[in-house]
Design an enzyme around this catalytic site. Sequence first.
Site, PDB file in Angstrom:
ATOM      1  N   ALA A  70       0.847  -1.184   0.000  1.00 18.76           N
ATOM      2  CA  ALA A  70       0.000   0.000   0.000  1.00 18.76           C
ATOM      3  C   ALA A  70       0.894   1.249   0.000  1.00 18.76           C
ATOM      4  CB  ALA A  70      -0.893  -0.009   1.236  1.00 18.76           C
ATOM      5  N   GLN A  72       1.082   3.502   2.148  1.00 17.27           N
ATOM      6  CA  GLN A  72       1.650   3.704   3.488  1.00 17.27           C
ATOM      7  C   GLN A  72       2.345   2.438   3.997  1.00 17.27           C
ATOM      8  OE1 GLN A  72       2.179   6.463   5.186  1.00 17.27           O
ATOM      9  NE2 GLN A  72       1.378   7.537   3.402  1.00 17.27           N
ATOM     10  N   SER A  73       2.818   1.609   3.086  1.00 22.52           N
ATOM     11  CA  SER A  73       3.475   0.358   3.479  1.00 22.52           C
ATOM     12  C   SER A  73       4.761   0.604   4.270  1.00 22.52           C
ATOM     13  CB  SER A  73       3.790  -0.458   2.219  1.00 22.52           C
ATOM     14  OG  SER A  73       4.689  -1.507   2.533  1.00 22.52           O
ATOM     15  N   ASN A  74       4.796   0.052   5.472  1.00 26.82           N
ATOM     16  CA  ASN A  74       6.024   0.101   6.273  1.00 26.82           C
ATOM     17  C   ASN A  74       7.070  -0.836   5.695  1.00 26.82           C
ATOM     18  OD1 ASN A  74       4.917   1.760   8.515  1.00 26.82           O
ATOM     19  ND2 ASN A  74       3.567  -0.002   8.744  1.00 26.82           N
ATOM     20  N   CYS A  76       7.526  -1.489   2.518  1.00 20.84           N
ATOM     21  CA  CYS A  76       8.166  -0.842   1.363  1.00 20.84           C
ATOM     22  C   CYS A  76       9.172   0.217   1.822  1.00 20.84           C
ATOM     23  CB  CYS A  76       7.113  -0.230   0.444  1.00 20.84           C
ATOM     24  SG  CYS A  76       6.160  -1.497  -0.440  1.00 20.84           S
TER      25      CYS A  76
END
Length: 332
Positions: A70, A72-74, A76
């Site tokens: 997403a 807001q992927s942590n 990534c």
Amino acid sequence: MINNKFSLGFFPTPLTELKNLSAKFPDYKIYIKRDDQTGLATGGNKTRKLEYLIQQAIDSGCDTVITAGAQQSNHCRQTAAACAIAGLECHLLLGGDQPKNYQGNLLLSSILGAKIHFTGAHRKGEDTPILTTQLEAKGKKCYVIPYGGSNLIGALGFVNAVNELKTQILQNDITLDYIFFASSSGGMQAGLTLGQLIYDLPFELIPINIDKDETNGIALEEVVLNIVNQGLKTLQINKTITLSDIKLNRNYDHDGYGNVTKNEVKAIKELASSEGILLDPVYTGRAFYGMLDMLEKKKIPLRSNVMFWHTGGFPAIFKYGNEMMKNFDEIK
Ligand SMILES: *Cc1c(COP(=O)(O)O)cnc(C)c1O
């Protein structure tokens, strides 16, 4: 295998008692493990997985890493930071359209040098094969990290984490009966389950499900079981487990992934005001709410020692500022 990793964080992460919060729940003793403090570009649980995944990328002679999530992927954001350290090119496939303003994890991933591709409705890596083909045509050697870093290699980070926790339990002379954490793509849960089988620790895991949508049409329990079984085979451990051994608490996921309600805000406010510790609105806020709810309703045997495994996610707070403040006033 368990020693073949690329150092990316500060370990062991602290294990401490939440004294003020425990005083509010006199029937329980509440501990916290601080994987929000792994040190990799604001920290988080993906650091543990990436130590193994990045090592494998290097061992395979790859120069480029691709992963998805997403906006807001942590996962990534931590992958972008890990690639910066390891000198690898990082491509992120992020769901949705390019926003006008970059905030939270999306902003940090850009700062960390990742090349970002916006993939619309595809938020779980559906476009990975196309991008891989394109980059390979340009001569890149690509290492694909699955959604959330959740495969056996990533899960080894949490096998190792159980060993780390075991040492801390012995050093501090404490016992832990229940461990709560946010489970989403399953790698952490699979690693903890494997680690428990290997290191023989008696606590019960209480994974709180975050995302009610399935990945590739497979239920999370099955994803976890597959990784665990693969691990038992690869590590030559003579134990068997079945689907009924994989627990998942689905009582707190009904509002959908990334939808912040007064539940998450209530949990964030509680831990912030009692202990000065920040949770995130997507994962840990939801899981911590689940834990508080179960303690309040005494669904956990009285006089248990419980631990919350803080998995990070801090940067997303800034993306969800409006939702947080809107709910803040309602909660007294
Ligand atoms: C990814 C993530 C989780 C869940 O871990 P999985 O291995 O994907 O189940 C929990 N909390 C935070 C903050 C995360 O970023």
